[in-house]
Design an enzyme around this catalytic site. Structure first.
Site, PDB file in Angstrom:
ATOM      1  N   LYS A 101       0.842  -1.203   0.000  1.00 50.36           N
ATOM      2  CA  LYS A 101       0.000   0.000   0.000  1.00 50.36           C
ATOM      3  C   LYS A 101       0.879   1.255   0.000  1.00 50.36           C
ATOM      4  CE  LYS A 101      -3.750  -1.957   2.712  1.00 50.36           C
ATOM      5  NZ  LYS A 101      -4.329  -2.169   4.024  1.00 50.36           N
ATOM      6  N   GLN A 128      -4.917  -1.494  10.048  1.00 50.34           N
ATOM      7  CA  GLN A 128      -4.875  -2.832   9.448  1.00 50.34           C
ATOM      8  C   GLN A 128      -5.526  -3.864  10.369  1.00 50.34           C
ATOM      9  OE1 GLN A 128      -3.875  -3.527   6.339  1.00 50.34           O
ATOM     10  NE2 GLN A 128      -4.311  -5.700   6.594  1.00 50.34           N
ATOM     11  N   ASP A 161     -11.106   3.100   4.633  1.00 45.76           N
ATOM     12  CA  ASP A 161     -11.542   1.710   4.487  1.00 45.76           C
ATOM     13  C   ASP A 161     -13.063   1.575   4.400  1.00 45.76           C
ATOM     14  OD1 ASP A 161      -9.705  -0.410   4.354  1.00 45.76           O
ATOM     15  OD2 ASP A 161      -9.120  -0.137   6.449  1.00 45.76           O
TER      16      ASP A 161
HETATM   17  N1  GUN Z   1      -7.473  -6.811   6.415  1.00 47.40           N
HETATM   18  C1  GUN Z   1      -7.865  -7.515   5.328  1.00 47.40           C
HETATM   19  N2  GUN Z   1      -8.396  -6.687   4.407  1.00 47.40           N
HETATM   20  C2  GUN Z   1      -8.346  -5.446   4.926  1.00 47.40           C
HETATM   21  C3  GUN Z   1      -8.731  -4.163   4.437  1.00 47.40           C
HETATM   22  O1  GUN Z   1      -9.267  -3.988   3.337  1.00 47.40           O
HETATM   23  N3  GUN Z   1      -8.486  -3.120   5.281  1.00 47.40           N
HETATM   24  C4  GUN Z   1      -7.927  -3.285   6.499  1.00 47.40           C
HETATM   25  N4  GUN Z   1      -7.762  -2.195   7.259  1.00 47.40           N
HETATM   26  N5  GUN Z   1      -7.547  -4.448   6.980  1.00 47.40           N
HETATM   27  C5  GUN Z   1      -7.765  -5.522   6.181  1.00 47.40           C
END
Ligand code: GUN
Length: 295
Positions: A55, A99, A122
């Protein structure tokens, strides 16, 4: 089907990143600031570390700023809430991503709902979940979770008008299954969600014009589950022992790709399908957030 289309998530994501890069430039010249994403990672889960590093790299490539916050697994809920409070107040930060999964001693819902909804890149905050569920004009004010948004954008490339199609979503998670259902309902699809307690899963999936598999079970969906000509979106990313190379591993989806390829009209590969789209959508959401915060 002999003319099965492979949905090239890598290419569609690259196009979306280019579009987003132009919007980053536009934002910079209008407001003399760089859209900025804060990423919070608690603990040292290797898969999460890879995800967060990718990312960060992709965001920087399109001219965005990223602030990484790596916290020890032993951090308290109070300390994490205090960091989120600082990020909420920091005018430089436009998007915040915590995350998941968080360590067990934390209440994930409490943490996510502490993020300012206008910085919720998100789309996991309860307010944004509610807006996504209500739909209509509220969609202009919300952030849609990145993985289902990526799936939706790929589907729209294959069939621009999804009206009346029957979508069967396998998996009912808050990150993928539920928001995917909302998006497809908004497109006037007929939507069925199946899950671990569903009876006759295979028969249900067999009725689908669109299959979205998001359960985390390697190669679960077989060709005899899939109607001839269905579109198949595979959200799974599972690492398994390599079938031909002892000691090596391999990434596979929730769909048995080689098998289902023979019946689907279009299918996403793993890797190179949903994965790159998720990250491109996160960058898009962050730039959307940056513009909204100026209004
Ligand atoms: N863990 C798995 N997929 C995601 C996501 O799209 N965002 C976040 N913050 N954690 C994740």
């Amino acid at each position: 089907m002999s003319d099965t289309k492979v949905i090239d998530g890598k290419q569609i994501a690259a196009d979306l990143r280019l579009e987003t890069k132009d919007r980053v430039t536009d934002f910079q010249s209008k407001y003399n600031k760089v859209p900025t994403l804060a990423v919070v990672l608690v603990g040292e889960d290797p898969a999460s570390q890879v995800y967060v590093n990718t990312k960060t790299k992709m965001a920087k490539e399109i001219g965005m700023d990223v602030e990484d916050h790596f916290l020890e697994k032993t951090v308290t809920e109070k300390e994490l809430l205090s960091l989120i409070d600082q990020l909420n107040k920091n005018e430089k930060v436009n998007g915040i991503l915590v995350q998941l999964p968080l360590p067990e001693h934390m209440d994930s819902r409490l943490i996510i709902d502490a993020i300012d909804p206008i910085k919720d890149a998100d789309g996991f905050h309860a307010i944004n979940v509610g807006r996504n569920s209500i739909g209509g004009d509220l969609l202009k004010k919300t952030f849609t979770p990145c993985t289902p948004l990526g799936c939706y954008l790929m589907l729209k490339k294959v069939v621009p008008d999804l009206k009346g199609m029957h979508a069967v979503i396998i998996g009912r998670s808050n990150i993928v299954g539920k928001p995917m259902a909302q998006l497809l309902l908004e497109e006037s699809c007929t939507v069925t969600i199946v899950h671990s307690k569903t009876k006759d899963i295979e028969d249900m999936v067999k009725q689908a014009d669109i299959v979205v598999a998001a359960v985390g079970r390697p190669n679960m969906v077989k060709s005899n589950w899939v109607k001839d000509g269905a579109i198949v979106i595979d959200v799974g990313i599972n690492r398994i022992d390599h079938p031909d190379k002892p000691g090596k591993t391999k990434l596979v989806g929730d769909v048995d790709y080689d098998d289902v390829f023979n019946v689907a009209s279009a299918i996403t590969p793993v890797p190179g399908g949903v994965g790159p789209m998720t990250i491109a959508c996160l960058l898009k959401n962050t730039v959307d957030a940056a513009f909204r915060q100026q209004d």
